[in-house]
Design a protein around this motif. Structure first.
Motif, PDB file in Angstrom:
ATOM      1  N   PRO A 104      30.758  -1.841   7.278  1.00  0.00           N
ATOM      2  CA  PRO A 104      30.229  -1.656   6.783  1.00  0.00           C
ATOM      3  C   PRO A 104      29.166  -2.206   8.288  1.00  0.00           C
ATOM      4  CG  PRO A 104      30.630  -2.310   5.172  1.00  0.00           C
ATOM      5  CD  PRO A 104      31.976  -2.514   6.154  1.00  0.00           C
ATOM      6  N   ASN A 105      30.102  -3.669   8.998  1.00  0.00           N
ATOM      7  CA  ASN A 105      28.751  -4.195   9.772  1.00  0.00           C
ATOM      8  C   ASN A 105      29.053  -3.500  10.783  1.00  0.00           C
ATOM      9  OD1 ASN A 105      27.733  -5.567   8.803  1.00  0.00           O
ATOM     10  ND2 ASN A 105      28.762  -7.420   9.116  1.00  0.00           N
ATOM     11  N   ALA A 106      30.014  -2.413  11.231  1.00  0.00           N
ATOM     12  CA  ALA A 106      30.368  -1.397  12.366  1.00  0.00           C
ATOM     13  C   ALA A 106      29.044  -1.214  13.575  1.00  0.00           C
ATOM     14  CB  ALA A 106      31.458  -0.507  11.973  1.00  0.00           C
ATOM     15  N   GLU A 107      27.818  -1.137  12.982  1.00  0.00           N
ATOM     16  CA  GLU A 107      26.265  -0.455  13.174  1.00  0.00           C
ATOM     17  C   GLU A 107      26.325  -1.938  13.603  1.00  0.00           C
ATOM     18  OE1 GLU A 107      23.959   1.031  10.604  1.00  0.00           O
ATOM     19  OE2 GLU A 107      25.587   2.464   9.677  1.00  0.00           O
ATOM     20  N   GLY A 108      27.048  -3.137  13.847  1.00  0.00           N
ATOM     21  CA  GLY A 108      26.032  -4.500  14.118  1.00  0.00           C
ATOM     22  C   GLY A 108      26.178  -5.722  13.281  1.00  0.00           C
ATOM     23  N   ARG A 109      26.016  -6.357  14.397  1.00  0.00           N
ATOM     24  CA  ARG A 109      26.416  -7.949  12.571  1.00  0.00           C
ATOM     25  C   ARG A 109      24.860  -8.099  12.290  1.00  0.00           C
ATOM     26  NH1 ARG A 109      30.125 -10.993  11.909  1.00  0.00           N
ATOM     27  NH2 ARG A 109      29.097 -12.446  11.075  1.00  0.00           N
ATOM     28  N   LEU A 110      24.211  -8.143  11.213  1.00  0.00           N
ATOM     29  CA  LEU A 110      22.541  -8.606  10.929  1.00  0.00           C
ATOM     30  C   LEU A 110      22.869 -10.244  11.107  1.00  0.00           C
ATOM     31  CD1 LEU A 110      22.674  -7.186   7.292  1.00  0.00           C
ATOM     32  CD2 LEU A 110      22.323  -6.043   9.494  1.00  0.00           C
ATOM     33  N   ASN A 111      21.737 -10.077  12.226  1.00  0.00           N
ATOM     34  CA  ASN A 111      21.114 -11.098  12.337  1.00  0.00           C
ATOM     35  C   ASN A 111      20.278 -12.564  10.660  1.00  0.00           C
ATOM     36  OD1 ASN A 111      22.196 -11.601  14.653  1.00  0.00           O
ATOM     37  ND2 ASN A 111      20.509 -10.687  15.655  1.00  0.00           N
ATOM     38  N   SER A 112      19.821 -11.766  10.321  1.00  0.00           N
ATOM     39  CA  SER A 112      19.460 -11.867   9.048  1.00  0.00           C
ATOM     40  C   SER A 112      19.149 -10.880   7.739  1.00  0.00           C
ATOM     41  CB  SER A 112      17.679 -11.602   9.211  1.00  0.00           C
ATOM     42  OG  SER A 112      17.661 -12.744  10.135  1.00  0.00           O
ATOM     43  N   ARG A 113      20.561 -11.866   7.124  1.00  0.00           N
ATOM     44  CA  ARG A 113      21.410 -10.400   5.756  1.00  0.00           C
ATOM     45  C   ARG A 113      20.135 -10.634   4.546  1.00  0.00           C
ATOM     46  NH1 ARG A 113      27.629 -12.604   5.401  1.00  0.00           N
ATOM     47  NH2 ARG A 113      27.058 -10.758   3.810  1.00  0.00           N
ATOM     48  N   HIS A 114      19.737 -11.272   4.189  1.00  0.00           N
ATOM     49  CA  HIS A 114      18.872 -11.286   3.125  1.00  0.00           C
ATOM     50  C   HIS A 114      17.333 -10.646   3.415  1.00  0.00           C
ATOM     51  CE1 HIS A 114      17.349 -14.467   6.159  1.00  0.00           C
ATOM     52  NE2 HIS A 114      15.693 -13.985   5.803  1.00  0.00           N
ATOM     53  N   TYR A 115      17.656 -10.253   4.310  1.00  0.00           N
ATOM     54  CA  TYR A 115      16.116  -8.688   4.496  1.00  0.00           C
ATOM     55  C   TYR A 115      17.093  -7.756   4.460  1.00  0.00           C
ATOM     56  CZ  TYR A 115      12.988 -12.095   6.566  1.00  0.00           C
ATOM     57  OH  TYR A 115      12.118 -13.461   7.342  1.00  0.00           O
ATOM     58  N   GLY A 116      17.988  -7.557   4.220  1.00  0.00           N
ATOM     59  CA  GLY A 116      18.976  -6.281   4.475  1.00  0.00           C
ATOM     60  C   GLY A 116      18.995  -5.617   5.312  1.00  0.00           C
ATOM     61  N   ARG A 117      20.041  -4.321   5.124  1.00  0.00           N
ATOM     62  CA  ARG A 117      20.253  -3.343   6.764  1.00  0.00           C
ATOM     63  C   ARG A 117      19.479  -2.564   6.924  1.00  0.00           C
ATOM     64  NH1 ARG A 117      24.196  -2.894  10.176  1.00  0.00           N
ATOM     65  NH2 ARG A 117      25.033  -3.834   8.829  1.00  0.00           N
ATOM     66  N   LEU A 118      18.353  -1.644   5.836  1.00  0.00           N
ATOM     67  CA  LEU A 118      17.382  -0.667   5.672  1.00  0.00           C
ATOM     68  C   LEU A 118      15.900  -1.551   6.399  1.00  0.00           C
ATOM     69  CD1 LEU A 118      17.741   0.703   1.864  1.00  0.00           C
ATOM     70  CD2 LEU A 118      18.568   1.198   4.546  1.00  0.00           C
ATOM     71  N   VAL A 119      15.699  -2.568   6.078  1.00  0.00           N
ATOM     72  CA  VAL A 119      14.809  -3.308   6.574  1.00  0.00           C
ATOM     73  C   VAL A 119      14.556  -3.264   8.331  1.00  0.00           C
ATOM     74  CG1 VAL A 119      13.262  -5.984   7.223  1.00  0.00           C
ATOM     75  CG2 VAL A 119      13.589  -4.973   4.855  1.00  0.00           C
ATOM     76  N   CYS A 120      16.174  -3.669   8.862  1.00  0.00           N
ATOM     77  CA  CYS A 120      16.399  -3.961  10.012  1.00  0.00           C
ATOM     78  C   CYS A 120      16.534  -2.423  10.647  1.00  0.00           C
ATOM     79  CB  CYS A 120      17.815  -4.889  10.571  1.00  0.00           C
ATOM     80  SG  CYS A 120      18.247  -6.202   9.771  1.00  0.00           S
ATOM     81  N   LYS A 121      17.169  -1.655  10.128  1.00  0.00           N
ATOM     82  CA  LYS A 121      16.594  -0.591  10.457  1.00  0.00           C
ATOM     83  C   LYS A 121      15.599   0.090  10.355  1.00  0.00           C
ATOM     84  CE  LYS A 121      21.373   1.762   9.379  1.00  0.00           C
ATOM     85  NZ  LYS A 121      21.603   2.695   8.831  1.00  0.00           N
TER      86      LYS A 121
END
Length: 204
Positions: A104-121
């Protein structure tokens, strides 16, 4: 410890296709050792019938039978000299392992995991957009969602300045939230407060 008369699986050769069991493997080895080709043929056809009872048929009858003969070919270490009813050129593909799935982290590590991947995208998409109403609307939605997530997963913190700083950091400075003009949704704050109250009630 070796005890005379006892035979443990750990002391035996590993099975190539364990779903058929060691007894079927012994039958295959026996068939390979037969000198008469007609006997080998009859024995192989009998083994195929037994193998069919060991696995669930998941495809049409022809494909299922082809799979069984491919398995028999591999279990005999390609040494069974009989008249094979199917082309065995693809039998080797059965032993090939599929390519591993990306983590799941292949797209890059989340610096702020509490926000979630969708918010980062979403922030990444906003970062690529030109200035305009659509970008402003998406920024507003992202900020409100981040505040909600921060309150839910960030130990109840609802710091507006932290959300603004995180947006600036996560967009590499391309998106700035002016807290003097930007107003967070009251609905977001009320929803989080209600969720926290519900959690406290469930703990009692």
């Amino acid at each position: 410890m070796n005890i005379k008369g006892l035979d443990y699986n750990t002391q035996r050769a590993p099975l190539l296709l364990p779903e058929y069991g060691r007894e079927v493997q012994k039958m295959v080895d026996y068939a390979v050792g037969l000198e008469d080709k007609m006997l080998r043929q009859a024995c192989a056809e009998r083994i195929i019938k037994i193998m069919a009872t060991k696995v669930t048929q998941t495809s049409d009858n022809t494909s299922f039978k082809r799979m069984l003969w491919d398995h028999l070919y591999l279990m005999s270490d390609k040494k069974l000299d009989i008249e094979w009813p199917y082309d065995l050129s693809a039998a080797e593909n059965i032993k090939q392992k599929p390519e591993p799935l990306p983590l799941p982290n292949a797209e890059g590590r989340l610096n702020s995991r509490h926000y979630g991947r969708l918010v980062c995208k979403l922030l990444n998409s906003i970062q690529q957009m030109p200035d305009g109403q659509q970008r402003n609307d998406l920024t507003r939605r992202a900020a409100n969602q981040m505040k909600h997530n921060l309150a839910t997963w960030g130990h109840g913190s609802m710091d507006d300045e932290r959300v603004a700083n995180d947006i600036y950091r996560m967009t590499e400075g391309s998106v700035e939230l002016d807290l003097n003009k930007f107003k967070f949704s009251r609905k977001t704050q009320n929803n989080v407060a209600q969720e926290n109250n519900n959690k406290k009630r469930r703990k009692k």
